[in-house]
Design a protein around this motif. Structure first.
Motif, mmCIF file in Angstrom:
data_model
loop_
_atom_site.group_PDB
_atom_site.id
_atom_site.type_symbol
_atom_site.label_atom_id
_atom_site.label_comp_id
_atom_site.label_asym_id
_atom_site.label_seq_id
_atom_site.Cartn_x
_atom_site.Cartn_y
_atom_site.Cartn_z
ATOM 1 N N VAL A 53 -5.280 -3.449 4.353
ATOM 2 C CA VAL A 53 -4.535 -2.264 3.953
ATOM 3 C C VAL A 53 -4.976 -1.901 2.543
ATOM 4 O O VAL A 53 -4.911 -2.734 1.626
ATOM 5 C CB VAL A 53 -3.007 -2.508 3.976
ATOM 6 N N LYS A 54 -5.458 -0.665 2.343
ATOM 7 C CA LYS A 54 -5.887 -0.179 1.035
ATOM 8 C C LYS A 54 -5.172 1.120 0.727
ATOM 9 O O LYS A 54 -4.981 1.961 1.616
ATOM 10 C CB LYS A 54 -7.402 0.048 0.998
ATOM 11 N N PHE A 55 -4.801 1.262 -0.551
ATOM 12 C CA PHE A 55 -4.181 2.517 -0.986
ATOM 13 C C PHE A 55 -4.631 2.780 -2.421
ATOM 14 O O PHE A 55 -4.352 1.992 -3.316
ATOM 15 C CB PHE A 55 -2.657 2.435 -0.918
ATOM 16 N N ASP B 200 -5.203 -4.351 -0.708
ATOM 17 C CA ASP B 200 -5.752 -3.857 -1.970
ATOM 18 C C ASP B 200 -5.040 -2.537 -2.281
ATOM 19 O O ASP B 200 -5.518 -1.459 -1.934
ATOM 20 C CB ASP B 200 -7.269 -3.672 -1.847
ATOM 21 N N VAL B 201 -3.894 -2.639 -2.915
ATOM 22 C CA VAL B 201 -2.984 -1.502 -3.038
ATOM 23 C C VAL B 201 -2.684 -1.239 -4.502
ATOM 24 O O VAL B 201 -2.307 -2.158 -5.248
ATOM 25 C CB VAL B 201 -1.666 -1.777 -2.267
ATOM 26 N N GLU B 202 -2.887 -0.009 -4.953
ATOM 27 C CA GLU B 202 -2.563 0.378 -6.326
ATOM 28 C C GLU B 202 -1.118 0.888 -6.394
ATOM 29 O O GLU B 202 -0.571 1.391 -5.411
ATOM 30 C CB GLU B 202 -3.507 1.485 -6.809
ATOM 31 N N ARG C 95 3.342 -2.886 0.135
ATOM 32 C CA ARG C 95 3.294 -4.344 0.137
ATOM 33 C C ARG C 95 4.531 -4.945 0.813
ATOM 34 O O ARG C 95 4.430 -5.884 1.607
ATOM 35 C CB ARG C 95 3.157 -4.854 -1.312
ATOM 36 N N LYS C 96 5.708 -4.403 0.504
ATOM 37 C CA LYS C 96 6.950 -4.920 1.108
ATOM 38 C C LYS C 96 6.971 -4.657 2.617
ATOM 39 O O LYS C 96 7.293 -5.545 3.427
ATOM 40 C CB LYS C 96 8.133 -4.226 0.432
ATOM 41 N N LEU C 97 6.606 -3.428 3.041
ATOM 42 C CA LEU C 97 6.636 -3.078 4.463
ATOM 43 C C LEU C 97 5.630 -3.912 5.251
ATOM 44 O O LEU C 97 5.930 -4.414 6.349
ATOM 45 C CB LEU C 97 6.352 -1.587 4.636
#
Length: 823
Positions: A754-756, A714-716, A692-694
């Protein structure tokens, strides 16, 4: 309202009127002929005389004034005014006529008043004898009349009611509604009759429902309202009762059916629908015979029996459901009578007992199985009278004692008990009988072959309907092997004591108050005492108060929770601080209750000191690692700054872009080391937070118009190993920056996603955009782009899998597994 009917009699009134007429004539003659007064002056004597008559009669006032005026008027129109004699004679005749008319009118008024009085008395007799309450109010709503029924109904006397507002007799919550209904009624017309329901308020504060009929009428120029009030408490209660009964019948789980004498169904409740499967609509008006099996004569027999007025009590029969299934029911049929006692039909109440029948059959099978089980079970089940005489003995007695059940029936339980154990068995029976509680006892019993076996018996009292103990149900088990095991246990206990005494670790037993119950030599010697000297003494005698209380609390926790505790304890003992590894375990007695706690302690002072040194070394190592991460981060930032400075002197845009990319790669790695430096975990970082920061930093760098390109994430939050995080961070940097730089040429707009995620043991990184995409024949594995080559290389480094999807834009999907944690 009351009327004033006190008037003088007719003949007395006539006499008075004639006397006044004569007096008038005499005065007129005297003033006119003797004193020679004027005509007009003479006529004024008529007025007081006529007024006196009017005052006496009190009625017909307007008629009298009218006639008096006419008399005076004739004075001026009389043709005989030239002759005083004839003129006065004419006026006298006129006056006599007027007086006679007045008397006649008075007579008629009197008769009307008498009729009115009679009518009022009849009205009052009817009103006072009415069962309903009657109340009359004026236009302001104040009471002017009530009958006795109203007074009894509201518990007020007439003096307490007259002149009061009618709102006094209406509950406060209903007064506004009552006033509104009265206003609506007044608007409909004066002679209208209105009826509605409301509630009344008695003098004692109790409320009751009533039905009110109201009408308006006029009297003496004033508008009045008369209301007839009927207490409908009984009707409301009856309606409520009918509703309750109807709800009970309708909600009953049992089938309740009403049938007339012709056999047609008149009522059908929900229970009937559930029992037979027909709805009420399907059965109303149809023959009751549709529920009977074919060729059954029961239907006609029921109708004939009910027609005689007989009740068909509980009996079991069969009925046919809508589905054609034959069910068992328990049935009661009663005749239904009208008000005159004539039988008009029947009520059939049925309960489906199909399951109960099946349960009875199952119970019979269970009893057979129980008999088979008791014949083969290891325990002996028996029933004895209150004196201990066998009433029933299970067949299993053969395998345990060698007897057949008939061999023991009618004999005392005590006959086979070993003589040394009979007193104990007798005491147990007395306790079970006296305390009304289940009791257990162990004793030796004589087998059929002459040997003795140990039996463990549990006896439960059996009660009669009055709650008195009439006998016992006993369950006896051969515990010979258990007794042998107990002997072996006692031998084992002796061996245990030997081991405890020879142990080098302190071993002690304590009660819940920390009192020594036992201590081995090692434990006693560690305290400077002998084992015998510790018995009965407290932990408080050997340790500081806070340490002693802590140990006693642990002992009590073990007793209360029945769970052991293993822990390390710091104990300031003497002039030396010591560490002990202590194990506290509950010790059970023969009654299966915890009687004490066993404490085994081992001096681990040296081990603990070594452990503390290792922990200090680990802390030093962590500080060193943080310092390394910090220095690496600083070095990477220096490299990034140098690249930034160097790029200012480069004129070639392509070379300058390469410097920019190298700077970003250094910054992405520096960010990872920065997070490791600030994290408590030096081996893992929260990669979701890192992404998220990058991504936000890259978005601010490359996207000049945020309204044209949107960034969706959508990042865990997933903790990633440092060995994976650094190459993965470089890949995230390359993929996001490529999309921002190349996916949307001038004028194009779209979205970057971006998803992780982490699924089971796999992590998935997905970077996508809705931009122009790659050419159809593009092969990313053979691309000469440094960024794509770097992504391919880094994917292989983390043993991952890279996929490219070119439908509706570009999607890079990297799947990898985290390395297993080393112990």
């Amino acid at each position: 309202m009351k009327l004033n009917l006190n008037q003088p009699k007719s003949y007395y009134e006539t006499f008075v009127i004639l006397t006044l007429i004569l007096l008038s004539c005499v005065l007129t003659y005297y003033f006119h002929f003797v004193l020679r007064s004027g005509v007009l002056f003479t006529h004024f004597f008529y007025i007081p005389i006529i007024l006196a008559a009017v005052w006496w009669k009190r009625k017909g006032l307007w008629v009298t004034f009218f006639l008096a005026g006419m008399l005076i008027f004739t004075s001026y129109i009389s043709p005989l005014q030239i002759d005083y004699f004839y003129d006065d004679l004419f006026r006298s005749v006129i006056f006599i006529i007027v007086s006679v008319i007045t008397v006649i009118l008075s007579e008629r008024i009197e008769k009307s008043q008498i009729k009115l009085k009679t009518s009022e008395e009849s009205f009052r007799s009817v009103v006072e004898s009415a069962i309903d309450g009657i109340i009359t109010t004026n236009l302001e709503g104040n009471v002017v009349f009530v009958n006795e029924s109203f007074q009894k109904m509201f518990q007020y006397s007439e003096e307490e009611v007259i002149g009061r507002s009618v709102r006094k007799f209406i509950p406060p919550l209903l007064r506004d509604s009552y006033n509104q209904k009265m206003k609506e009624f007044h608007k409909t017309g004066k002679r209208q009759v209105g009826t509605f329901e409301s509630a009344g308020l008695r003098k004692d504060g109790k409320e009751f429902p009533f039905e009110i009929s109201i009408t308006n009428w006029e009297g003496e120029g004033e508008l009045f309202t008369t209301s007839i009030i009927r207490d409908i408490s009984y009707r409301k209660n009856a309606e409520k009762t009918r509703s309750i009964l109807s709800a009970i019948v309708e909600g009953s789980a049992e089938s309740i059916i009403g049938v007339n004498l012709e056999g047609n169904i008149l009522s059908w409740n929900k229970g009937a629908e559930q029992t037979y499967g027909y709805s009420a609509k399907e059965t109303m008006g149809k023959s009751y015979s549709l529920l009977f099996p074919e060729d059954s004569s029961e239907y006609r027999e029921i109708l004939d029996t009910i027609a005689k007025g007989e009740i068909i009590d509980h009996y079991e029969t069969k009925r046919v459901t809508k589905a054609g299934q034959l069910i068992d029911i328990s049935l009661i049929i009663s005749p239904i009578k009208d008000k005159t006692g004539n039988i008009i039909g029947l009520s059939a109440i049925a309960r489906d007992i199909t399951r109960e029948k099946a349960s009875e059959e199952a119970l019979a099978r269970s009893e057979a199985q129980l008999s088979m089980i008791t014949a083969n079970m290891a325990d002996i089940i028996c029933q004895a009278s209150i004196d201990g005489v066998y009433i029933y003995v299970s067949p299993s007695v053969k395998s345990v004692l060698g007897y057949q059940p008939p061999d023991l029936l009618g004999k005392s339980m005590l006959e086979g008990v070993h003589p040394d154990d009979r007193s104990r068995v007798t005491s147990c029976m007395q306790d079970a009988r006296g305390k009304c509680m289940t009791q257990s006892v162990q004793y030796r019993y004589l087998r059929a072959d002459g040997s003795y076996v140990w039996l463990g018996t549990t006896g439960t009292p059996v009660y009669d309907d009055e709650g008195q103990v009439t006998g016992f149900i006993c369950n006896s088990r051969d515990i010979t092997n258990q007794k042998n095991a107990e002997d072996a246990l006692r031998e084992s206990e002796a061996k245990y004591r030997t081991l405890v005494e020879s142990a080098n670790d302190p071993i002690s037993l304590y009660d819940e108050n920390g009192i020594f119950l036992m201590a081995n030599k090692a434990g006693a010697h560690s305290m400077g005492e002998e084992p015998a000297d510790l018995l009965g003494r407290s932990l408080r005698d050997f340790f500081p108060p806070e340490i002693a209380e802590k140990q006693i609390d642990l002992i009590r926790r073990v007793i209360n929770t029945e769970e052991g505790v293993d822990m390390e304890m710091f104990v300031p003992y003497g002039d030396k601080d010591q560490w002990f590894s202590t194990s506290l375990q509950p010790i059970y007695g023969r009654d299966n209750q915890i009687h004490s706690v066993q404490v085994i302690s081992r001096d681990i002072t040296e081990i603990k000191e070594t452990q503390l040194k290792l922990e200090q070394a680990l802390q030093d190592k962590e500080m060193l690692m943080k310092e390394i991460y910090h220095r690496v981060k600083n070095n990477l930032m220096v490299i990034s700054s140098l690249l930034n400075l160097q790029s200012r002197y480069i004129k070639d845009e392509e070379a300058k872009a390469m410097f920019k990319q190298s700077q970003e790669r250094a910054q992405s790695m520096a960010m990872i080391h920065e997070r490791l430096y600030r994290s408590a975990d030096l081996k893992h970082i929260n990669f979701g937070d890192y992404i998220r920061k990058l991504a936000r930093d890259l978005f601010r760098t490359y996207v000049a118009d945020p309204s044209r390109i949107k960034l969706e994430m959508d990042v865990e939050d997933v903790m990633i190993d440092i060995n994976i995080a650094i190459p993965l961070g470089l890949m995230v940097n390359e993929l996001i920056s490529n999309s921002m730089k190349h996916a949307f040429p001038e004028g194009h707009s779209g979205e970057i996603g971006v998803k992780f995620k982490e699924h089971a043991d796999q992590c998935v990184l997905e970077v996508s955009d809705t931009g122009v995409g790659f050419p159809p024949d593009f092969d990313f594995e053979k691309s000469d782009s440094l960024g794509l080559q770097l992504i391919n290389s880094l994917t292989q480094q983390i043993s991952g899998e890279l996929k490219l999807e070119k439908d509706q834009g570009t999607t890079f999907k990297i799947t990898f597994q985290q390395p297993e944690e080393e112990d």
